[in-house]
Design a protein around this motif. Structure first.
Motif, short mmCIF file in Angstrom:
data_model
loop_
_atom_site.label_atom_id
_atom_site.label_comp_id
_atom_site.label_asym_id
_atom_site.label_seq_id
_atom_site.Cartn_x
_atom_site.Cartn_y
_atom_site.Cartn_z
N UNK A 258 0.86 -1.19 0.00
CA UNK A 258 0.00 0.00 0.00
C UNK A 258 0.89 1.24 0.00
N UNK A 259 0.61 2.16 -0.92
CA UNK A 259 1.35 3.41 -0.99
C UNK A 259 0.38 4.58 -1.03
N UNK A 260 0.71 5.62 -0.28
CA UNK A 260 -0.06 6.86 -0.34
C UNK A 260 0.89 8.00 -0.69
N UNK A 261 0.48 8.81 -1.68
CA UNK A 261 1.31 9.90 -2.19
C UNK A 261 0.69 11.27 -1.89
N UNK A 262 1.58 12.24 -1.67
CA UNK A 262 1.17 13.62 -1.60
C UNK A 262 2.20 14.46 -2.34
N UNK A 263 1.74 15.17 -3.36
CA UNK A 263 2.63 15.99 -4.18
C UNK A 263 3.84 15.21 -4.68
N UNK A 264 3.58 13.97 -5.08
CA UNK A 264 4.61 13.14 -5.70
C UNK A 264 5.43 12.29 -4.77
N UNK A 265 5.31 12.48 -3.46
CA UNK A 265 6.15 11.77 -2.49
C UNK A 265 5.33 10.74 -1.71
N UNK A 266 5.89 9.56 -1.49
CA UNK A 266 5.24 8.55 -0.65
C UNK A 266 5.24 9.05 0.79
N UNK A 267 4.05 9.22 1.35
CA UNK A 267 3.94 9.67 2.74
C UNK A 267 3.51 8.54 3.68
N UNK A 268 3.03 7.44 3.08
CA UNK A 268 2.65 6.28 3.89
C UNK A 268 2.89 5.03 3.06
N UNK A 269 3.47 4.03 3.69
CA UNK A 269 3.75 2.78 2.98
C UNK A 269 3.72 1.62 3.95
N UNK A 270 3.07 0.54 3.54
CA UNK A 270 3.10 -0.68 4.34
C UNK A 270 2.84 -1.86 3.42
N UNK A 271 3.03 -3.06 3.96
CA UNK A 271 2.80 -4.28 3.20
C UNK A 271 2.40 -5.39 4.15
N UNK A 272 1.60 -6.32 3.66
CA UNK A 272 1.18 -7.45 4.47
C UNK A 272 2.35 -8.41 4.71
N UNK A 273 3.26 -8.46 3.76
CA UNK A 273 4.46 -9.29 3.87
C UNK A 273 5.64 -8.52 3.30
N UNK A 274 6.75 -8.43 4.06
CA UNK A 274 7.93 -7.74 3.58
C UNK A 274 7.91 -6.23 3.79
N UNK A 275 7.15 -5.78 4.77
CA UNK A 275 7.02 -4.34 4.99
C UNK A 275 8.35 -3.69 5.36
N UNK A 276 9.18 -4.37 6.14
CA UNK A 276 10.47 -3.79 6.54
C UNK A 276 11.37 -3.57 5.32
N UNK A 277 11.37 -4.55 4.41
CA UNK A 277 12.17 -4.42 3.19
C UNK A 277 11.64 -3.27 2.34
N UNK A 278 10.33 -3.14 2.23
CA UNK A 278 9.71 -2.04 1.48
C UNK A 278 10.18 -0.70 2.03
N UNK A 279 10.16 -0.55 3.35
CA UNK A 279 10.57 0.71 3.97
C UNK A 279 12.03 1.03 3.66
N UNK A 280 12.91 0.01 3.71
CA UNK A 280 14.32 0.26 3.44
C UNK A 280 14.56 0.70 2.00
N UNK A 281 13.85 0.06 1.06
CA UNK A 281 14.01 0.44 -0.34
C UNK A 281 13.55 1.88 -0.56
N UNK A 282 12.45 2.25 0.06
CA UNK A 282 11.90 3.60 -0.12
C UNK A 282 12.78 4.68 0.50
N UNK A 283 13.70 4.30 1.37
CA UNK A 283 14.60 5.28 1.99
C UNK A 283 16.04 5.13 1.46
N UNK A 284 16.19 4.48 0.32
CA UNK A 284 17.52 4.27 -0.25
C UNK A 284 18.21 5.58 -0.56
N UNK A 285 17.49 6.48 -1.23
CA UNK A 285 18.04 7.79 -1.58
C UNK A 285 16.90 8.79 -1.73
#
Length: 369
Positions: A258-285
Motif C-alpha cells: 500500500x502506498x499513499x502519495x502527496x505531491x509526488x512523495x510517498x507519505x505512507x507505505x506498508x505491506x502485508x508481507x515484507x514491509x520492513x524491506x519495502x521501507x528500506x528500499x523507499x529510503x535508499x536515496x
C-alpha cells in the motif's frame, strides 16, 4: 527449449531488439544455465561481423558476495566495468537463475550500499543511451527454478516463455514489428492527455503527465515486451493505491503493498508481507520515494503471474508503477538507484480516466485508438 525456438529467439534479439551491426561490441551476460542460447547468440553475432563478449557467472556468486563482502568491497567497482560501460555498443542480459530465492535472507543494507556504489555506472549508461551511443536488452532463458516460481513444470514454463515472446509465430521479427505499429498509436493517444485517475479497491490515485513523452516498448529493451510507459511529473502524484498482486525486487517478495502519495512523495507505505524491506528500499536515496514510471501492460500472450517482473509487468490488462528512477527519454527528472516496478491488475475490476474521460475498464481500452 527446443532448438527451433532458441534460433528464433536469437534472431529476434540480434536482428530486431538490438539490430546488431558489423564491428559493434556486444556484451552478453548470463549464467552457464543459458548455454544453448548463449552459443547461438555468439555464433550469429560472429557471422554478422560483430564482436561478442560473453560474461558467464556462477549461480551462487551473488549470494557469496552479499554474505561475505566487507564495507570496502561492497563499495568497490572494478575499473574495467567503467571502461565497458563507456565503450560497448550493446548490452544483453539473459536471466537464467538456479535459485530465485537465494537472496531472500541477505542483509538488505548490504544490497543498498552496493546499489549506491554503482550509481556512477548507471549515470554513464543512461547518458550514453540518451545520446543513442548504446543499446540494451534483457531477456530470460527458462530454468527449473523459474518454472517453480511460476508454479509450472519446466515444459509448461518453456511454453509460457514461447507464447509470451510470440516465438510460435512463423516470423517473430515481423510480429514484433506489428506490435511496434499498434503501440505507436496508443502512445499518440496517451500523449494527448494530461491527467490520469486510477480507481479500484482501496485505490484512488491521480497521476499527472503534462508534457511528458510516452515510450513504445515493443521488444527492444525487454524481450518479451508489450507496454507503453512514461514518467509522471515529479510532484504530480496524489492519492493511494493497494497493489493486488505480489511484488518482487532484488530477490525478495513483498505482498499487499500500500502506498499513499502527496505531491509526488510517498507519505505512507506498508505491506502485508515484507514491509520492513519495502521501507528500506523507499529510503535508499532522495528519489526512491517518488514515482519514476507509469505504464500499461499490453502483451495479451502473457496471461498469468510468473513472479518475474520481465513478464508480469507486460501482462495485458495490467498497469505498473515504479518507485525510483525516472526515464530521461520521457522527460522524467527523478534520480535514484532504485527502480521497482509494482504491478496492479485491472482485469477483474478497476477503471482509468484520462482528463475526466473513461478510457480503460477491466483490462482493456474502451475508446477507439
Amino acid at each position: 527449449m527446443d532448438s527451433e525456438y532458441i534460433r528464433k529467439m536469437a534472431k529476434v534479439l540480434l536482428d530486431y531488439s538490438l539490430n546488431i551491426k558489423k564491428d559493434e561490441i556486444l556484451v552478453i551476460s548470463s549464467s552457464y544455465l543459458a548455454e544453448p542460447l548463449l552459443l547461438e547468440l555468439y555464433k550469429e553475432a560472429l557471422l554478422k561481423g560483430a564482436h561478442p563478449v560473453i560474461k558467464v557467472s556462477l549461480p551462487d556468486s551473488t549470494y557469496y558476495f552479499y554474505k561475505y563482502a566487507q564495507e570496502h568491497q561492497l563499495r568497490f567497482i572494478p575499473p574495467w566495468s567503467k571502461v565497458e560501460v563507456e565503450t560497448a555498443h550493446c548490452f544483453l542480459n539473459i536471466m537464467a537463475t538456479q535459485n530465485t530465492r537465494a537472496l531472500t535472507n541477505v542483509d538488505s543494507e548490504k544490497m543498498r550500499v552496493a546499489s549506491l556504489a554503482g550509481k556512477e555506472l548507471i549515470e554513464i549508461f543512461e547518458e550514453r543511451y540518451k545520446k543513442g551511443e548504446l543499446r540494451w536488452s534483457v531477456t530470460l532463458y527458462p530454468t527449473p527454478a523459474q518454472a517453480q516460481d511460476a508454479e509450472m513444470a519446466l515444459q509448461e514454463f518453456e511454453d509460457f516463455v514461447i507464447e509470451a515472446c510470440h516465438l510460435n509465430e512463423e516470423d517473430p521479427v515481423e510480429y514484433w514489428r506489428s506490435v511496434d505499429d499498434r503501440q505507436r498509436r496508443i502512445v499518440k493517444f496517451l500523449e494527448s492527455k494530461k491527467e490520469f485517475r486510477i480507481t479500484g479497491e482501496d485505490t484512488e490515485l491521480v497521476i499527472r503527465t503534462d508534457g511528458r513523452k510516452w515510450v513504445n516498448a515493443s521488444g527492444k529493451e525487454n524481450f518479451p515486451d508489450g507496454e507503453v510507459f512514461t514518467s509522471p511529473l515529479e510532484n504530480g502524484v496524489n492519492g493511494k493505491i493497494r497493489f493486488n498482486l505480489p511484488q518482487y525486487y532484488m530477490g525478495k517478495e513483498v505482498e499487499g503493498v500500500f502506498l499513499e502519495f502527496k505531491d509526488g512523495v510517498v507519505i505512507k507505505a506498508n505491506a502485508e508481507k515484507g514491509s520492513e524491506f519495502l521501507q528500506k528500499v523507499l529510503t535508499t536515496d532522495e528519489g526512491s520515494k517518488r514515482l519514476g514510471e507509469f505504464a500499461f501492460g499490453l502483451n495479451y500472450g502473457i496471461k498469468s503471474i510468473s513472479k518475474n517482473v520481465l513478464f508480469d509487468e507486460k501482462i495485458g490488462g495490467t498497469i505498473h508503477l515504479a518507485v525510483g528512477r525516472a526515464f530521461a527519454e520521457t522527460g522524467g527528472m527523478n534520480k535514484s538507484v532504485v527502480h521497482w516496478d509494482m504491478i496492479y491488475d485491472l482485469r477483474k475490476g478497476g477503471e482509468i480516466y484520462a482528463d475526466g474521460e473513461l478510457i480503460y475498464r477491466d483490462g482493456k481500452f474502451v475508446v477507439e485508438i
